[in-house]
Design an enzyme around this catalytic site. Structure first.
Site, PDB file in Angstrom:
ATOM      1  N   LYS A  16       0.781  -1.268   0.025  1.00 34.49           N
ATOM      2  CA  LYS A  16       0.000   0.102  -0.052  1.00 34.49           C
ATOM      3  C   LYS A  16       0.865   1.112   0.157  1.00 34.49           C
ATOM      4  O   LYS A  16       0.648   2.112  -0.918  1.00 34.49           O
ATOM      5  CB  LYS A  16      -0.911  -0.011   1.287  1.00 34.49           C
ATOM      6  N   ARG A  91      -9.372   1.736   8.349  1.00 30.46           N
ATOM      7  CA  ARG A  91      -8.792   0.424   8.686  1.00 30.46           C
ATOM      8  C   ARG A  91      -9.824  -0.313   9.379  1.00 30.46           C
ATOM      9  O   ARG A  91      -9.532  -1.567   9.781  1.00 30.46           O
ATOM     10  CB  ARG A  91      -7.559   0.504   9.492  1.00 30.46           C
ATOM     11  N   ARG A 130      12.311  -5.973   5.260  1.00 34.38           N
ATOM     12  CA  ARG A 130      12.161  -4.307   5.539  1.00 34.38           C
ATOM     13  C   ARG A 130      12.685  -4.302   6.942  1.00 34.38           C
ATOM     14  O   ARG A 130      13.526  -3.260   6.995  1.00 34.38           O
ATOM     15  CB  ARG A 130      10.671  -3.892   5.294  1.00 34.38           C
ATOM     16  N   ARG A 136      12.103  -0.971  11.545  1.00 32.57           N
ATOM     17  CA  ARG A 136      10.730  -0.571  11.966  1.00 32.57           C
ATOM     18  C   ARG A 136      10.659  -1.402  13.259  1.00 32.57           C
ATOM     19  O   ARG A 136      10.452  -2.528  13.212  1.00 32.57           O
ATOM     20  CB  ARG A 136       9.726  -0.444  11.088  1.00 32.57           C
ATOM     21  N   ARG A 147      -0.232  -8.390  13.404  1.00 31.24           N
ATOM     22  CA  ARG A 147      -0.966  -7.426  12.361  1.00 31.24           C
ATOM     23  C   ARG A 147      -1.714  -8.022  11.470  1.00 31.24           C
ATOM     24  O   ARG A 147      -2.892  -7.698  11.028  1.00 31.24           O
ATOM     25  CB  ARG A 147       0.270  -6.561  11.863  1.00 31.24           C
TER      26      ARG A 147
HETATM   27  P1  B4P Z   1       3.950  -1.637   2.343  1.00 31.66           P
HETATM   28  O1  B4P Z   1       2.834  -2.939   2.241  1.00 31.66           O
HETATM   29  O2  B4P Z   1       3.969  -0.662   1.165  1.00 31.66           O
HETATM   30  O3  B4P Z   1       4.019  -1.428   4.087  1.00 31.66           O
HETATM   31  P2  B4P Z   1       3.202  -0.509   4.890  1.00 31.66           P
HETATM   32  O4  B4P Z   1       2.135   0.418   3.729  1.00 31.66           O
HETATM   33  O5  B4P Z   1       3.876   0.450   5.564  1.00 31.66           O
HETATM   34  O6  B4P Z   1       2.120  -1.501   5.392  1.00 31.66           O
HETATM   35  P3  B4P Z   1       1.675  -1.630   6.862  1.00 31.66           P
HETATM   36  O7  B4P Z   1       0.072  -1.995   6.822  1.00 31.66           O
HETATM   37  O8  B4P Z   1       2.625  -2.387   7.510  1.00 31.66           O
HETATM   38  O9  B4P Z   1       2.000  -0.251   7.602  1.00 31.66           O
HETATM   39  P4  B4P Z   1       1.122   1.243   8.284  1.00 31.66           P
HETATM   40  O10 B4P Z   1       2.181   2.079   8.020  1.00 31.66           O
HETATM   41  O11 B4P Z   1      -0.120   1.406   7.360  1.00 31.66           O
HETATM   42  O12 B4P Z   1       5.603  -2.369   2.204  1.00 31.66           O
HETATM   43  C1  B4P Z   1       6.039  -3.731   2.934  1.00 31.66           C
HETATM   44  C2  B4P Z   1       7.306  -3.809   2.476  1.00 31.66           C
HETATM   45  O13 B4P Z   1       7.090  -4.775   1.167  1.00 31.66           O
HETATM   46  C3  B4P Z   1       8.269  -2.612   1.911  1.00 31.66           C
HETATM   47  O14 B4P Z   1       9.654  -2.737   2.526  1.00 31.66           O
HETATM   48  C4  B4P Z   1       8.395  -2.554   0.519  1.00 31.66           C
HETATM   49  O15 B4P Z   1       9.654  -2.146  -0.046  1.00 31.66           O
HETATM   50  C5  B4P Z   1       8.068  -3.903   0.251  1.00 31.66           C
HETATM   51  N1  B4P Z   1       7.343  -4.267  -0.986  1.00 31.66           N
HETATM   52  C6  B4P Z   1       6.085  -3.534  -1.395  1.00 31.66           C
HETATM   53  N2  B4P Z   1       5.590  -4.060  -2.645  1.00 31.66           N
HETATM   54  C7  B4P Z   1       6.462  -5.015  -2.949  1.00 31.66           C
HETATM   55  C8  B4P Z   1       6.589  -5.880  -4.265  1.00 31.66           C
HETATM   56  N3  B4P Z   1       5.602  -5.895  -5.078  1.00 31.66           N
HETATM   57  N4  B4P Z   1       7.629  -6.846  -4.179  1.00 31.66           N
HETATM   58  C9  B4P Z   1       8.437  -6.919  -3.069  1.00 31.66           C
HETATM   59  N5  B4P Z   1       8.447  -6.377  -2.028  1.00 31.66           N
HETATM   60  C10 B4P Z   1       7.576  -5.222  -2.063  1.00 31.66           C
HETATM   61  O16 B4P Z   1       0.560   0.952   9.528  1.00 31.66           O
HETATM   62  C11 B4P Z   1       1.366   0.707  10.736  1.00 31.66           C
HETATM   63  C12 B4P Z   1       0.733   0.643  12.249  1.00 31.66           C
HETATM   64  O17 B4P Z   1       0.365   2.100  12.472  1.00 31.66           O
HETATM   65  C13 B4P Z   1      -0.790  -0.178  12.043  1.00 31.66           C
HETATM   66  O18 B4P Z   1      -0.078  -1.578  12.725  1.00 31.66           O
HETATM   67  C14 B4P Z   1      -1.177   0.493  13.354  1.00 31.66           C
HETATM   68  O19 B4P Z   1      -0.684   0.194  14.810  1.00 31.66           O
HETATM   69  C15 B4P Z   1      -1.044   1.999  12.762  1.00 31.66           C
HETATM   70  N6  B4P Z   1      -2.125   2.363  12.163  1.00 31.66           N
HETATM   71  C16 B4P Z   1      -1.924   2.899  10.728  1.00 31.66           C
HETATM   72  N7  B4P Z   1      -3.109   3.371  10.211  1.00 31.66           N
HETATM   73  C17 B4P Z   1      -4.024   3.116  10.926  1.00 31.66           C
HETATM   74  C18 B4P Z   1      -5.533   3.401  11.242  1.00 31.66           C
HETATM   75  N8  B4P Z   1      -6.295   3.671  10.225  1.00 31.66           N
HETATM   76  N9  B4P Z   1      -6.204   2.813  12.421  1.00 31.66           N
HETATM   77  C19 B4P Z   1      -5.668   2.435  13.407  1.00 31.66           C
HETATM   78  N10 B4P Z   1      -4.230   2.084  13.450  1.00 31.66           N
HETATM   79  C20 B4P Z   1      -3.364   2.454  12.386  1.00 31.66           C
END
Ligand code: B4P
Length: 189
Positions: A16, A91, A130, A136, A147
Site C-alpha cells: 500500500k 482500517r 524491510r 521498524r 498485524r
Molecule cells: P508496504 O505494504 O508498502 O507497507 P506499509 O504500507 O507500510 O504497510 P503496513 O500496513 O505494515 O503499515 P502502516 O504504516 O499502514 O510494504 C512493505 C514492504 O514490502 C516494504 O519494504 C516494500 O518495499 C516491500 N514491497 C512492497 N511491494 C513489494 C513487491 N511488489 N514486491 C516485493 N516487495 C515489496 O501501519 C502501521 C501501524 O500504524 C499499524 O499496525 C497501526 O498500529 C497503525 N495504524 C496505521 N493506520 C491506522 C489506522 N487507520 N487505524 C488504526 N491504526 C493505524
C-alpha cells in the site's frame, strides 16, 4: 486515469505504502498515510505519539477517535482538494463510516477503492526483509503475525462496506513493484 480520490486497502506488507507513493507522485496529489503520520508523532515525542507508540509496537490499531481526527485534519488541507491517495486509512468499519460522512459533507466522495492482495507467506517475507533495512519497531515476526490477525478481524470486514458499490477493483499484488504499478494503472484507466 481520471479518478483522483483513491483508497488503497490491503494487509500489512502488501505494498500500500509503496504503491501509494508512486501513484500520488504520478497524479501530482498527496499520499495520505495514517501509518506515516503516527510514526512521525512517535518520533516527535508528542502526546499523540506517546499514546500511539505502544499500540503500534504491539501490532494493535490506534483508536478510531485518534486516527479519524488526524486523517480528517490532513484531508482538510488545501493540497487535498484536488485529490488524494489514502494509504492505511480507513482500517475499521467505523473509520470507513467517518470517512464517507466527511467526504459526503465536502461533496467529494471516494472514486476508487483498490484492494491489494497477496499470500500471507509473501507478506511476512517482505516485512522481515524491510526489518533488516529500516528496523521498524513493528516489523518483527510476532508483531507481524499479530498485524495479520488484526487485519483479518478488524480491517477485512470493511471490504464489504465498499464492495456494495461500484468503485472497488481487486489487484493481484503478488508480483514485482513495477508490475503491480502497471496493474493499478490498468484498473484506474
Ligand atoms: P508496504 O505494504 O508498502 O507497507 P506499509 O504500507 O507500510 O504497510 P503496513 O500496513 O505494515 O503499515 P502502516 O504504516 O499502514 O510494504 C512493505 C514492504 O514490502 C516494504 O519494504 C516494500 O518495499 C516491500 N514491497 C512492497 N511491494 C513489494 C513487491 N511488489 N514486491 C516485493 N516487495 C515489496 O501501519 C502501521 C501501524 O500504524 C499499524 O499496525 C497501526 O498500529 C497503525 N495504524 C496505521 N493506520 C491506522 C489506522 N487507520 N487505524 C488504526 N491504526 C493505524
Amino acid at each position: 486515469m481520471s479518478a483522483r480520490r483513491i483508497l488503497l486497502v490491503g494487509p500489512p506488507g502488501v505494498g500500500k505504502g509503496t504503491q501509494a507513493e508512486r501513484l500520488a507522485s504520478r497524479l501530482g496529489i498527496p499520499k495520505i498515510s495514517t501509518g506515516d503520520m503516527l510514526r512521525a508523532a512517535v518520533a516527535a515525542g508528542s502526546a499523540l505519539g506517546e499514546r500511539a507508540r505502544e499500540l503500534i509496537e504491539s501490532g494493535e490499531l490506534v483508536s478510531d477517535e485518534i486516527v479519524i481526527g488526524i486523517a480528517q485534519a490532513r484531508l482538510s488541507e488545501p493540497d487535498a482538494r484536488l485529490g488524494f491517495v489514502l494509504d492505511g486509512f480507513p482500517r475499521t468499519p467505523a473509520q470507513a463510516e467517518a470517512l464517507d460522512g466527511y467526504l459526503a459533507g465536502a461533496g467529494t466522495p471516494l472514486e476508487r477503492c483498490l484492494v491489494l492482495e497477496a499470500p500471507e507467506a509473501e507478506l511476512v517475507e517482505r516485512l522481515l526483509k524491510r526489518a533488516q533495512i529500516e528496523g521498524r519497531a513493528d516489523d518483527n515476526e510476532a508483531t507481524i503475525r499479530r498485524r495479520m490477525q488484526v487485519y483479518r478481524d478488524q480491517t477485512a470486514p470493511l471490504l464489504a462496506h465498499y464492495r456494495g458499490g461500484s468503485i472497488v477493483a481487486e489487484i493481484d499484488a503478488d508480483s514485482t513493484i513495477d508490475e503491480v504499478e502497471k496493474r493499478i494503472d490498468e484498473a484506474l484507466s
